[in-house]
Design a protein around this motif. Structure first.
Motif, PDB file in Angstrom:
ATOM      1  N   HIS A 160       9.814  18.505   8.398  1.00  0.00           N
ATOM      2  CA  HIS A 160       9.822  18.484   6.938  1.00  0.00           C
ATOM      3  C   HIS A 160       8.930  17.358   6.411  1.00  0.00           C
ATOM      4  CE1 HIS A 160      12.602  21.670   6.341  1.00  0.00           C
ATOM      5  NE2 HIS A 160      13.644  21.055   6.846  1.00  0.00           N
ATOM      6  N   PHE A 161       9.033  16.186   7.022  1.00  0.00           N
ATOM      7  CA  PHE A 161       8.173  15.065   6.620  1.00  0.00           C
ATOM      8  C   PHE A 161       6.699  15.431   6.815  1.00  0.00           C
ATOM      9  CE2 PHE A 161      11.444  11.445   7.512  1.00  0.00           C
ATOM     10  CZ  PHE A 161      12.175  11.873   6.425  1.00  0.00           C
ATOM     11  N   LEU A 162       6.391  15.978   7.999  1.00  0.00           N
ATOM     12  CA  LEU A 162       5.001  16.291   8.338  1.00  0.00           C
ATOM     13  C   LEU A 162       4.445  17.376   7.434  1.00  0.00           C
ATOM     14  CD1 LEU A 162       2.642  15.804  10.297  1.00  0.00           C
ATOM     15  CD2 LEU A 162       3.621  17.572  11.770  1.00  0.00           C
ATOM     16  N   PHE A 163       5.211  18.450   7.245  1.00  0.00           N
ATOM     17  CA  PHE A 163       4.724  19.563   6.431  1.00  0.00           C
ATOM     18  C   PHE A 163       4.623  19.179   4.957  1.00  0.00           C
ATOM     19  CE2 PHE A 163       6.519  22.824   9.671  1.00  0.00           C
ATOM     20  CZ  PHE A 163       5.466  22.537  10.518  1.00  0.00           C
ATOM     21  N   GLY A 164       5.548  18.346   4.495  1.00  0.00           N
ATOM     22  CA  GLY A 164       5.479  17.888   3.114  1.00  0.00           C
ATOM     23  C   GLY A 164       4.203  17.111   2.842  1.00  0.00           C
ATOM     24  N   ALA A 165       3.819  16.251   3.786  1.00  0.00           N
ATOM     25  CA  ALA A 165       2.569  15.502   3.631  1.00  0.00           C
ATOM     26  C   ALA A 165       1.363  16.417   3.787  1.00  0.00           C
ATOM     27  CB  ALA A 165       2.515  14.366   4.652  1.00  0.00           C
TER      28      ALA A 165
ATOM     29  N   ASP B 107       1.790  16.477  -9.364  1.00  0.00           N
ATOM     30  CA  ASP B 107       1.448  16.495  -7.947  1.00  0.00           C
ATOM     31  C   ASP B 107       1.001  15.123  -7.463  1.00  0.00           C
ATOM     32  OD1 ASP B 107       2.107  19.062  -7.331  1.00  0.00           O
ATOM     33  OD2 ASP B 107       0.102  19.694  -6.730  1.00  0.00           O
ATOM     34  N   ARG B 108       0.358  14.361  -8.334  1.00  0.00           N
ATOM     35  CA  ARG B 108      -0.074  13.001  -7.956  1.00  0.00           C
ATOM     36  C   ARG B 108       1.133  12.139  -7.611  1.00  0.00           C
ATOM     37  NH1 ARG B 108      -0.603   8.792  -6.294  1.00  0.00           N
ATOM     38  NH2 ARG B 108      -2.122   7.146  -6.740  1.00  0.00           N
ATOM     39  N   ARG B 109       2.214  12.269  -8.370  1.00  0.00           N
ATOM     40  CA  ARG B 109       3.426  11.507  -8.065  1.00  0.00           C
ATOM     41  C   ARG B 109       4.045  11.981  -6.755  1.00  0.00           C
ATOM     42  NH1 ARG B 109       4.955  12.969 -13.370  1.00  0.00           N
ATOM     43  NH2 ARG B 109       6.822  14.003 -12.532  1.00  0.00           N
ATOM     44  N   TRP B 110       4.182  13.293  -6.615  1.00  0.00           N
ATOM     45  CA  TRP B 110       4.794  13.836  -5.407  1.00  0.00           C
ATOM     46  C   TRP B 110       3.954  13.516  -4.173  1.00  0.00           C
ATOM     47  CZ3 TRP B 110       6.569  19.493  -6.948  1.00  0.00           C
ATOM     48  CH2 TRP B 110       7.607  19.387  -7.872  1.00  0.00           C
ATOM     49  N   LEU B 111       2.634  13.584  -4.320  1.00  0.00           N
ATOM     50  CA  LEU B 111       1.753  13.340  -3.185  1.00  0.00           C
ATOM     51  C   LEU B 111       1.970  11.952  -2.601  1.00  0.00           C
ATOM     52  CD1 LEU B 111      -1.976  14.254  -2.926  1.00  0.00           C
ATOM     53  CD2 LEU B 111      -1.325  11.882  -2.595  1.00  0.00           C
ATOM     54  N   GLN B 112       2.070  10.946  -3.462  1.00  0.00           N
ATOM     55  CA  GLN B 112       2.232   9.582  -2.953  1.00  0.00           C
ATOM     56  C   GLN B 112       3.531   9.454  -2.161  1.00  0.00           C
ATOM     57  OE1 GLN B 112       1.045   6.394  -5.483  1.00  0.00           O
ATOM     58  NE2 GLN B 112       2.602   5.005  -4.739  1.00  0.00           N
TER      59      GLN B 112
ATOM     60  N   GLY C 166       0.808  -1.210   0.000  1.00  0.00           N
ATOM     61  CA  GLY C 166       0.000   0.000   0.000  1.00  0.00           C
ATOM     62  C   GLY C 166       0.842   1.259   0.000  1.00  0.00           C
ATOM     63  N   ALA C 167       0.252   2.326   0.527  1.00  0.00           N
ATOM     64  CA  ALA C 167       0.856   3.652   0.422  1.00  0.00           C
ATOM     65  C   ALA C 167       2.171   3.772   1.177  1.00  0.00           C
ATOM     66  CB  ALA C 167      -0.131   4.700   0.936  1.00  0.00           C
ATOM     67  N   PHE C 168       2.352   3.002   2.240  1.00  0.00           N
ATOM     68  CA  PHE C 168       3.503   3.198   3.109  1.00  0.00           C
ATOM     69  C   PHE C 168       4.590   2.140   2.942  1.00  0.00           C
ATOM     70  CE2 PHE C 168      -0.196   5.098   5.182  1.00  0.00           C
ATOM     71  CZ  PHE C 168       0.240   6.396   5.320  1.00  0.00           C
ATOM     72  N   GLY C 169       4.447   1.265   1.962  1.00  0.00           N
ATOM     73  CA  GLY C 169       5.442   0.224   1.752  1.00  0.00           C
ATOM     74  C   GLY C 169       6.175   0.379   0.438  1.00  0.00           C
ATOM     75  N   GLY C 170       7.162  -0.494   0.213  1.00  0.00           N
ATOM     76  CA  GLY C 170       7.893  -0.499  -1.050  1.00  0.00           C
ATOM     77  C   GLY C 170       9.027   0.503  -1.079  1.00  0.00           C
ATOM     78  N   ASP C 171       9.451   0.869  -2.292  1.00  0.00           N
ATOM     79  CA  ASP C 171      10.536   1.836  -2.456  1.00  0.00           C
ATOM     80  C   ASP C 171      10.134   3.193  -1.884  1.00  0.00           C
ATOM     81  OD1 ASP C 171      12.053  -0.054  -3.767  1.00  0.00           O
ATOM     82  OD2 ASP C 171      11.498   0.623  -5.777  1.00  0.00           O
ATOM     83  N   ILE C 172      11.119   3.884  -1.316  1.00  0.00           N
ATOM     84  CA  ILE C 172      10.890   5.256  -0.843  1.00  0.00           C
ATOM     85  C   ILE C 172      10.839   6.158  -2.068  1.00  0.00           C
ATOM     86  CG2 ILE C 172      11.846   7.171   0.481  1.00  0.00           C
ATOM     87  CD1 ILE C 172      13.022   5.129   2.408  1.00  0.00           C
TER      88      ILE C 172
ATOM     89  N   LEU D 153       4.818  10.019   6.203  1.00  0.00           N
ATOM     90  CA  LEU D 153       4.153   9.925   7.507  1.00  0.00           C
ATOM     91  C   LEU D 153       4.551   8.638   8.222  1.00  0.00           C
ATOM     92  CD1 LEU D 153       0.560  11.210   6.604  1.00  0.00           C
ATOM     93  CD2 LEU D 153       2.395  12.451   7.775  1.00  0.00           C
ATOM     94  N   GLY D 154       4.831   7.595   7.456  1.00  0.00           N
ATOM     95  CA  GLY D 154       5.275   6.340   8.057  1.00  0.00           C
ATOM     96  C   GLY D 154       6.713   6.371   8.512  1.00  0.00           C
ATOM     97  N   LEU D 155       7.441   7.447   8.167  1.00  0.00           N
ATOM     98  CA  LEU D 155       8.858   7.566   8.551  1.00  0.00           C
ATOM     99  C   LEU D 155       9.074   8.555   9.686  1.00  0.00           C
ATOM    100  CD1 LEU D 155      10.410   7.701   4.947  1.00  0.00           C
ATOM    101  CD2 LEU D 155      10.251   5.720   6.462  1.00  0.00           C
ATOM    102  N   LEU D 156       7.991   9.100  10.237  1.00  0.00           N
ATOM    103  CA  LEU D 156       8.128  10.117  11.271  1.00  0.00           C
ATOM    104  C   LEU D 156       8.855   9.607  12.504  1.00  0.00           C
ATOM    105  CD1 LEU D 156       4.654  11.928  11.102  1.00  0.00           C
ATOM    106  CD2 LEU D 156       6.894  12.908  10.588  1.00  0.00           C
TER     107      LEU D 156
END
Length: 640
Positions: free
Chosen positions: A381-386, A355-360, A307-313, A366-369
């Motif tokens: 930076h992670f939080l504000f980017g999301a 933006d669709r690519r960047w958004l994902q 899903g959204a939080f797995g796989g390649d960064i 959020l899973g790396l916080l």
């Protein structure tokens, strides 16, 4: 006189105290943001509370307070950026602005200029790359640089065109052929991360640092040399990010983005630099990266799960900057915008697709916080980017909840007597005063940063925008365009977030950058759901609660007219007066090189040969642990 000297000394001492304690910057921001957010939350509560809080009202309060926190953070960042820019103070030291290193300082180390590409337009990447190469080769320091085009192109026809164009380029620059290298990977594992990893492991040890370009990047010799000198003179710095300015835009939408970036970005970046200090972010290009710490600290793992939080960064650049800072290296944002340029999508459809690519990738952060050892700024930076995307969904939800609340009230008779023996009725109370104050406060949070940006431009460089009158006219047009486009982006971001959360993946293809007018069928296909929603939403509110309908018109009307809006703003402009900037009217040499080279670009017809590469010096790039601090790797990075 002595009193003034004493006051000046005390002021300087207080600034120095703030500058030497980076944590104090975040405390300053918290003291500005939290009370502002609390005041906004209290005003919302006062609007809802007199008649007793319902479930729908409580549901509106929560996203409302979160959105106000986001708005106030952006507002105070802009205010601080304005104050520091007007007073010409460096946001890091809070003293007078620091100048670039002396150009007379000779470079001692060797550097690589690298451009990763993937299925890009051959003409654009070749002329852009050659322009940057020529910029440096014409300087006295040109021999300190090697140049790499790192191709991940999988399309066979494009790969063949790249080889042929490269062969022609090396002939034109035959005197410097020993500094030019083209490498193509047959399998593009790990996307851009794997591309740069392959370069670093095979050839990275030849160089002190690499200047990373994107497929649409352009950088002047002065800016690239400045980055190299800053790296040499600051041995504890691993990454310096520039602010790339959009250029070469010829459509209505492209000029809008170009003008807004040129007008507001320097001020906002100054405020951002105030609180992020030496924990700046990395945007993946138009930056210089010290190779040894990058290799020791930035090997990215594949995340567990699906899903959204797995796989390649996906948005790897944010994570790489955070890992460098975790290891004790400094990461800075360079505020001087001269000499660092990029291109942006020329229409709203391509902009939304990007933006669709960047958004994902940003949602994945959020899973790396909770990654071990990160600085608070990196987590922010992670939080504000999301949240740059999540805020759209929260606003959309808040508008829907407000509409639902209004419809319930419209179809439900009010209850004036809530008990059997009640003598006087419970009259409904409407806090019109608080509603107006909240409305004007929200408008101030949204518009004042723009006003400050215009004031700063009027004070510092009105000529960069065509003079005072032209600047004011175009700033008004930009504000109107922003109001029209905002509801569309709110819908797109909300839709994209929901698609990510249900598990839809997106392919990271080459970015569209041409300025062709969007066909009607394409604009309708990308807006039909939005427009249908606007019709249903508008008809329902107009029938049951007309007052709310008129309040929602600024949102509903752009959504309804989204297709013609997209098509009209994708038209190319004949003149340069629409939202003009200095980069459009008087482009610098590197932009002129690209403009000229594009018109006379050609590819040889002869069969291309695989070009030679330098000798490999293999060095592995260890994969980092996100659940623990890799002490050995960090110690190694700090001593390289």
């Amino acid at each position: 006189m002595s009193t003034r000297v004493s006051e000046t000394s005390e002021h300087a001492a207080s600034l120095a105290f703030i500058a030497t304690l980076p944590a104090l910057r975040l405390i300053v921001m918290a003291l500005l943001v939290l009370p502002s957010t609390g005041l906004a939350g209290w005003s919302l509560y006062e609007i809802f509370a007199p008649n007793g809080l319902t479930g729908l009202e409580i549901a509106q309060l929560v996203p409302g307070v979160i959105l106000f926190a986001w708005l106030t953070m952006a507002f105070w960042t802009a205010v601080i950026g304005f104050v520091l820019s007007v007073t010409e103070r460096d946001p890091l030291s809070l003293r007078s602005r620091q100048h670039a290193p002396a150009s007379g300082n000779k470079l001692m180390a060797r550097y690589a200029v690298v451009m990763p590409v993937y299925n890009e337009d051959t003409r654009r990447i070749m002329v852009g790359f050659e322009a940057c190469v020529r910029e440096l080769l014409e300087t006295e320091e040109g021999r300190q640089f090697d140049f790499y085009m790192l191709s991940d192109t999988q399309d066979v026809a494009l790969a063949d065109a790249e080889l042929k164009a490269w062969q022609r380029l090396t002939r034109r620059l035959s005197r410097h052929a020993d500094q030019l290298f083209y490498r193509r990977r047959e399998v593009n594992s790990e996307r851009k991360v794997g591309n740069l990893k392959d370069f670093c492991q095979r050839f990275g040890s030849h160089y002190e640092a690499m200047i990373v370009l994107d497929a649409d990047s352009m950088m002047s010799a002065e800016r690239m040399l400045d980055l190299a000198r800053r790296i040499e003179q600051n041995p504890d710095t691993a990454l310096i990010q520039t602010i790339p300015m959009p250029v070469r835009q010829h459509t209505v939408f492209g000029r809008f983005v170009q003008f807004a970036s040129r007008l507001y970005s320097p001020m906002l970046a100054t405020g951002l630099s105030f609180w992020q200090t030496d924990s700046a972010n990395y945007w993946g290009h138009n930056a210089i990266v010290r190779i040894a710490p990058f290799m020791a600290c930035c090997g990215l793992p594949s995340l567990p799960g699906k899903g959204a939080f797995g796989g390649d960064i996906l948005s790897h650049d944010f994570v790489e900057a955070a890992l460098l800072r975790r290891a004790g290296w400094q990461v800075f944002l360079l505020l001087d915008t001269d000499g660092s340029y990029e291109e942006v999508p020329a229409n709203l459809v391509d902009y939304a697709v990007r933006d669709r690519r960047w958004l994902q990738g940003n949602i994945q952060h959020l899973g790396l916080l909770m990654t071990k050892g990160l600085t608070l700024r990196s987590r922010l930076h992670f939080l504000f980017g999301a949240f740059a995307y999540l805020s759209s969904l929260l606003l959309f939800v808040m508008l829907l909840l407000g509409t639902a609340d209004a419809l319930v009230r419209a179809v439900t008779l009010p209850t004036f007597f809530t008990s059997e023996y009640q003598l006087f009725p419970d009259w409904q109370v409407a806090r019109h005063d608080m509603m107006q104050q909240t409305l004007w406060g929200t408008a101030a949070l949204l518009t004042l940063p723009k006003v400050l940006g215009v004031i700063l431009a009027l004070i510092k460089q009105p000529e960069a925008f065509g003079g005072v009158a032209t600047l004011l006219k175009n700033a008004l047009l930009e504000a109107i365009m922003a109001m029209l486009i905002a509801p569309l982006m709110m819908f797109y971001h909300s839709y994209f977030i929901l698609s990510v959360l249900v598990g839809h993946k997106v392919s990271w293809e080459a970015q569209a950058r041409d300025g062709a007018t969007v066909p009607w069928r394409v604009s309708i296909r990308y807006t039909q759901l939005m427009s249908c929603l606007a019709v249903c939403w508008g008809v329902t509110t107009w029938y049951f609660t007309p007052s709310l309908f008129y309040w929602l018109l600024p949102v509903l009307l752009p959504m309804l007219l989204a297709a013609p809006l997209i098509r009209l703003t994708s038209h190319r402009l004949a003149g340069a007066q629409w939202m003009t900037t200095d980069n459009a009217v008087s482009p610098c040499k590197v932009i002129k090189r690209v403009n000229v080279a594009e018109r006379c670009f050609a590819i040889t017809r002869e069969k291309a040969k695989i070009p030679a590469l330098p000798a490999e010096r293999w060095r592995p790039m260890p994969v980092q642990s996100l659940d623990s601090m890799p002490a050995e790797d960090i110690a190694l990075a700090q001593h390289l």
